[in-house]
Design a protein around this motif. Structure first.
Motif, PDB file in Angstrom:
ATOM      1  N   LEU A  68       0.844  -1.195   0.000  1.00 46.87           N
ATOM      2  CA  LEU A  68       0.000   0.000   0.000  1.00 46.87           C
ATOM      3  C   LEU A  68       0.876   1.241   0.000  1.00 46.87           C
ATOM      4  N   PRO A  69       0.430   2.297  -0.661  1.00 47.87           N
ATOM      5  CA  PRO A  69       1.163   3.564  -0.544  1.00 47.87           C
ATOM      6  C   PRO A  69       1.067   4.101   0.878  1.00 47.87           C
ATOM      7  N   GLU A  70       1.938   5.029   1.198  1.00 46.59           N
ATOM      8  CA  GLU A  70       1.938   5.600   2.542  1.00 46.59           C
ATOM      9  C   GLU A  70       0.606   6.277   2.854  1.00 46.59           C
ATOM     10  N   LYS A  71      -0.014   6.861   1.837  1.00 43.18           N
ATOM     11  CA  LYS A  71      -1.305   7.521   2.006  1.00 43.18           C
ATOM     12  C   LYS A  71      -2.049   7.513   0.682  1.00 43.18           C
ATOM     13  N   PHE A  72      -3.369   7.559   0.764  1.00 42.50           N
ATOM     14  CA  PHE A  72      -4.223   7.655  -0.415  1.00 42.50           C
ATOM     15  C   PHE A  72      -4.598   9.117  -0.656  1.00 42.50           C
ATOM     16  N   SER A  73      -4.800   9.438  -1.916  1.00 46.26           N
ATOM     17  CA  SER A  73      -5.254  10.771  -2.304  1.00 46.26           C
ATOM     18  C   SER A  73      -6.755  10.724  -2.557  1.00 46.26           C
ATOM     19  N   ASN A  74      -7.502  11.529  -1.837  1.00 46.41           N
ATOM     20  CA  ASN A  74      -8.958  11.517  -1.948  1.00 46.41           C
ATOM     21  C   ASN A  74      -9.409  11.958  -3.337  1.00 46.41           C
ATOM     22  N   SER A  75     -10.405  11.249  -3.867  1.00 51.36           N
ATOM     23  CA  SER A  75     -11.039  11.523  -5.165  1.00 51.36           C
ATOM     24  C   SER A  75     -10.115  11.244  -6.341  1.00 51.36           C
ATOM     25  N   ASP A  76      -8.973  10.608  -6.101  1.00 53.43           N
ATOM     26  CA  ASP A  76      -8.054  10.245  -7.178  1.00 53.43           C
ATOM     27  C   ASP A  76      -7.879   8.732  -7.215  1.00 53.43           C
ATOM     28  N   GLU A  77      -7.358   8.239  -8.340  1.00 49.25           N
ATOM     29  CA  GLU A  77      -7.093   6.819  -8.479  1.00 49.25           C
ATOM     30  C   GLU A  77      -5.786   6.467  -7.776  1.00 49.25           C
ATOM     31  N   ASN A  78      -5.859   5.518  -6.851  1.00 54.80           N
ATOM     32  CA  ASN A  78      -4.692   5.085  -6.081  1.00 54.80           C
ATOM     33  C   ASN A  78      -4.416   3.616  -6.376  1.00 54.80           C
ATOM     34  N   GLN A  79      -3.156   3.293  -6.499  1.00 57.66           N
ATOM     35  CA  GLN A  79      -2.749   1.959  -6.923  1.00 57.66           C
ATOM     36  C   GLN A  79      -2.381   1.076  -5.734  1.00 57.66           C
ATOM     37  N   VAL A  80      -2.908  -0.143  -5.747  1.00 57.33           N
ATOM     38  CA  VAL A  80      -2.555  -1.161  -4.758  1.00 57.33           C
ATOM     39  C   VAL A  80      -1.845  -2.297  -5.489  1.00 57.33           C
ATOM     40  N   ASP A 160      -5.416  -6.718   8.398  1.00 59.04           N
ATOM     41  CA  ASP A 160      -5.627  -5.423   9.063  1.00 59.04           C
ATOM     42  C   ASP A 160      -4.505  -4.416   8.792  1.00 59.04           C
ATOM     43  N   GLN A 161      -4.338  -4.057   7.532  1.00 57.09           N
ATOM     44  CA  GLN A 161      -3.453  -2.949   7.164  1.00 57.09           C
ATOM     45  C   GLN A 161      -4.276  -1.672   7.105  1.00 57.09           C
ATOM     46  N   ILE A 162      -3.709  -0.587   7.607  1.00 60.33           N
ATOM     47  CA  ILE A 162      -4.414   0.697   7.661  1.00 60.33           C
ATOM     48  C   ILE A 162      -3.694   1.717   6.789  1.00 60.33           C
ATOM     49  N   VAL A 163      -4.466   2.450   6.013  1.00 63.45           N
ATOM     50  CA  VAL A 163      -3.919   3.546   5.219  1.00 63.45           C
ATOM     51  C   VAL A 163      -4.810   4.767   5.423  1.00 63.45           C
ATOM     52  N   LYS A 164      -4.199   5.931   5.511  1.00 64.00           N
ATOM     53  CA  LYS A 164      -4.939   7.172   5.697  1.00 64.00           C
ATOM     54  C   LYS A 164      -5.228   7.824   4.335  1.00 64.00           C
ATOM     55  N   VAL A 165      -6.451   8.310   4.194  1.00 58.63           N
ATOM     56  CA  VAL A 165      -6.839   9.018   2.973  1.00 58.63           C
ATOM     57  C   VAL A 165      -6.796  10.511   3.254  1.00 58.63           C
ATOM     58  N   TYR A 166      -5.902  11.198   2.556  1.00 62.32           N
ATOM     59  CA  TYR A 166      -5.689  12.633   2.737  1.00 62.32           C
ATOM     60  C   TYR A 166      -6.381  13.409   1.622  1.00 62.32           C
ATOM     61  N   PRO A 167      -6.527  14.720   1.810  1.00 62.75           N
ATOM     62  CA  PRO A 167      -7.030  15.534   0.701  1.00 62.75           C
ATOM     63  C   PRO A 167      -6.187  15.338  -0.551  1.00 62.75           C
ATOM     64  N   SER A 168      -6.737  15.682  -1.686  1.00 61.65           N
ATOM     65  CA  SER A 168      -6.143  15.322  -2.973  1.00 61.65           C
ATOM     66  C   SER A 168      -4.786  15.977  -3.196  1.00 61.65           C
ATOM     67  N   PHE A 169      -3.722  15.298  -2.752  1.00 65.74           N
ATOM     68  CA  PHE A 169      -2.375  15.823  -2.995  1.00 65.74           C
ATOM     69  C   PHE A 169      -1.941  15.580  -4.443  1.00 65.74           C
ATOM     70  N   ILE A 170      -2.600  14.653  -5.141  1.00 66.08           N
ATOM     71  CA  ILE A 170      -2.301  14.450  -6.563  1.00 66.08           C
ATOM     72  C   ILE A 170      -2.744  15.671  -7.356  1.00 66.08           C
ATOM     73  N   GLN A 171      -3.952  16.158  -7.076  1.00 71.17           N
ATOM     74  CA  GLN A 171      -4.433  17.379  -7.727  1.00 71.17           C
ATOM     75  C   GLN A 171      -3.545  18.558  -7.360  1.00 71.17           C
ATOM     76  N   MET A 172      -3.109  18.615  -6.111  1.00 75.85           N
ATOM     77  CA  MET A 172      -2.237  19.688  -5.654  1.00 75.85           C
ATOM     78  C   MET A 172      -0.937  19.707  -6.459  1.00 75.85           C
ATOM     79  N   LYS A 173      -0.308  18.545  -6.614  1.00 74.99           N
ATOM     80  CA  LYS A 173       0.944  18.468  -7.356  1.00 74.99           C
ATOM     81  C   LYS A 173       0.738  18.803  -8.823  1.00 74.99           C
ATOM     82  N   LYS A 174      -0.382  18.405  -9.368  1.00 75.39           N
ATOM     83  CA  LYS A 174      -0.659  18.692 -10.778  1.00 75.39           C
ATOM     84  C   LYS A 174      -0.771  20.190 -11.014  1.00 75.39           C
ATOM     85  N   LEU A 175      -1.537  20.872 -10.185  1.00 73.14           N
ATOM     86  CA  LEU A 175      -1.696  22.316 -10.347  1.00 73.14           C
ATOM     87  C   LEU A 175      -0.399  23.048 -10.040  1.00 73.14           C
ATOM     88  N   ASP A 176       0.367  22.541  -9.079  1.00 68.68           N
ATOM     89  CA  ASP A 176       1.649  23.155  -8.760  1.00 68.68           C
ATOM     90  C   ASP A 176       2.604  23.054  -9.941  1.00 68.68           C
TER      91      ASP A 176
END
Length: 443
Positions: A68-80, A160-176
């Protein structure tokens, strides 16, 4: 023994063969010779099934791991990613059932793979979360069968693996990336012409065609015997706050996401852009109480602090207390700041109730009120009504749209900046407004 029984399953071929033998026994009632054939086939089936079970259970010869990635990006496609290693000396067929988090409400997950003998294989699947917070993955169940496919063995990994879903940092990086690469106009973000010179002096440089002749430094030009111009840079270290309304109106969903999620994704994107512009960014989330407050800062760690503060903020079914917001901003924000207020008003009366507080905020700070167009209502206005009911619905929809436009004019009449946008275009329009304010030197 109990673990063995829990791990043992039979495949479809076993039940098909057993059913066929049962039919042979049934037909032996009329054709006696089939009775002996049925017993031979039954004994053969049992014998082959035992051999198949022994070959699967003789050794634990399968290894698997869910990455699993360290965190998921909300509303974006995340790869497992799923990695499997077959240590059997024969080809095995694997059926993978991953117990993905309950938030996805997906109960038909199944992947099938063929693993050659003594080989490793990797597969992946995509998840698109629509809620922030903690997501818990259950067991990674893998059912292994030999080429005979009579029996199956279940392996269990990564419980029981846990991952946190954060606000869309993928969108953030794209706009940046687009902003820094000067290609942001490709996504609808417009360039803003600089007006005036409310910027800090940076250096004196040689004049090149296209430079503003009003910036010519005549003393430096006389000394160098060629035209020299003053170069300016944007004022830096200005506080920019994302103020997020977490009240009941921000619970409204559009395309799977609530307005609050759109606002949080946008605030993360604008905070990143503002940091790149050397401004200080902060956060304030409120409803009937203050949910989160982060003082403006310009360190690289500020973005992580804002992300941590926002990842588990949720809406309630309460009306937001703007008097509380005003008192908290007056107490904690002594310096003039840019306040990007993400909220929503559905009726003119709702805006007028909060207008005194908005006017009070705008006297000391540069306030930008950001609220939303209802895209579902916009769809109604484009239909051709055929019944009286449809005609009434369209009339009401047009009235809602008219009220939104009146709100824009009402805010403008009180010298309050505003943005009326669809949820999908929120980040783009907010960055537009920020760049415009910076270019005009309003803060």
């Amino acid at each position: 023994m109990i673990d063995f029984i829990k791990s043992l399953y039979f495949g479809k071929r076993f039940f098909y063969a057993f059913f066929a033998i049962a039919l042979i026994f049934l037909c032996s009632f009329w054709f006696g010779i089939l009775y002996s054939i049925g017993w031979i086939l039954l004994v053969l089936l049992v014998f082959i099934s035992i051999l198949d079970i022994i070959s699967l259970f003789k050794h634990s010869s399968l290894k698997a791991h869910r990455e699993l990635p360290e965190k998921f990006s909300n509303s974006d496609e995340n790869q497992v990613i799923l990695k499997l290693r077959n240590k059997y000396s024969f080809t095995v067929h694997a059926e993978i059932i991953d117990e993905i988090p309950v938030q996805f409400q997906k109960r038909d997950f199944l992947l099938s793979l063929v693993l050659p003998a003594n080989s490793e294989k990797q597969t992946k699947y995509i998840l698109k979360p629509l809620m922030r917070g903690e997501y818990t993955f259950g067991n990674l169940n893998i059912y292994i069968s030999s080429p005979l496919k009579l029996a199956k063995r279940r392996y269990i990994f990564n419980k029981d693996q846990i991952v946190k879903v954060y606000p869309s940092f993928i969108q953030m990086k794209k706009l940046d990336f687009l902003a820094l690469d000067q290609k942001i106009s490709l996504q609808g973000i417009k360039r803003i012409r600089r007006i005036g010179h409310t910027m800090e002096f940076e250096q004196i440089k040689e004049y090149v065609p296209g430079d503003d002749v009003r910036t010519i430094n005549w003393k430096a030009s006389a000394k160098q015997n060629e035209f020299m111009v003053n170069q300016f840079q944007d004022e830096k270290a200005q506080p920019v706050y994302s103020v997020i309304d977490c009240g009941r109106l921000m619970k409204m969903p559009f395309e799977g996401l609530s307005l609050l999620d759109y606002a949080i994704n946008s605030s993360l994107a604008i905070s990143n852009v503002a940091l790149k512009k050397k401004d200080r960014v902060g956060l304030l989330a409120f409803s009937k109480e203050i949910h989160a407050i982060q003082k403006a800062g310009s360190k690289l760690s500020q973005l992580n602090k804002i992300m941590e503060a926002m990842y588990n903020i949720d809406t309630g079914f309460y009306d937001s207390d703007y008097s509380l917001l005003y008192s908290r901003i007056r107490k904690n924000l002594p310096q003039r700041s840019l306040l990007l207020l993400y909220t929503n008003f559905e009726h003119m009366s709702a805006l007028k109730r909060q207008l005194p507080y908005l006017k009070a905020l705008s006297r000391k700070h540069l306030l930008v009120v950001i609220f939303f167009r209802n895209t579902e209502i916009l769809k109604l206005t484009g239909l051709n009504p055929e019944t009286i009911g449809e005609n009434a619905e369209q009339t009401i929809a047009e009235q809602f749209i008219h009220d939104k436009n009146l709100m824009l004019k009402e805010l403008l009449r009180h010298n309050i900046q505003s943005i009326l946008t669809t949820p999908k275009e929120l980040s783009v329009n907010t960055i537009n407004k920020y760049l415009e304010i910076k270019s005009r030197g309003l803060i």
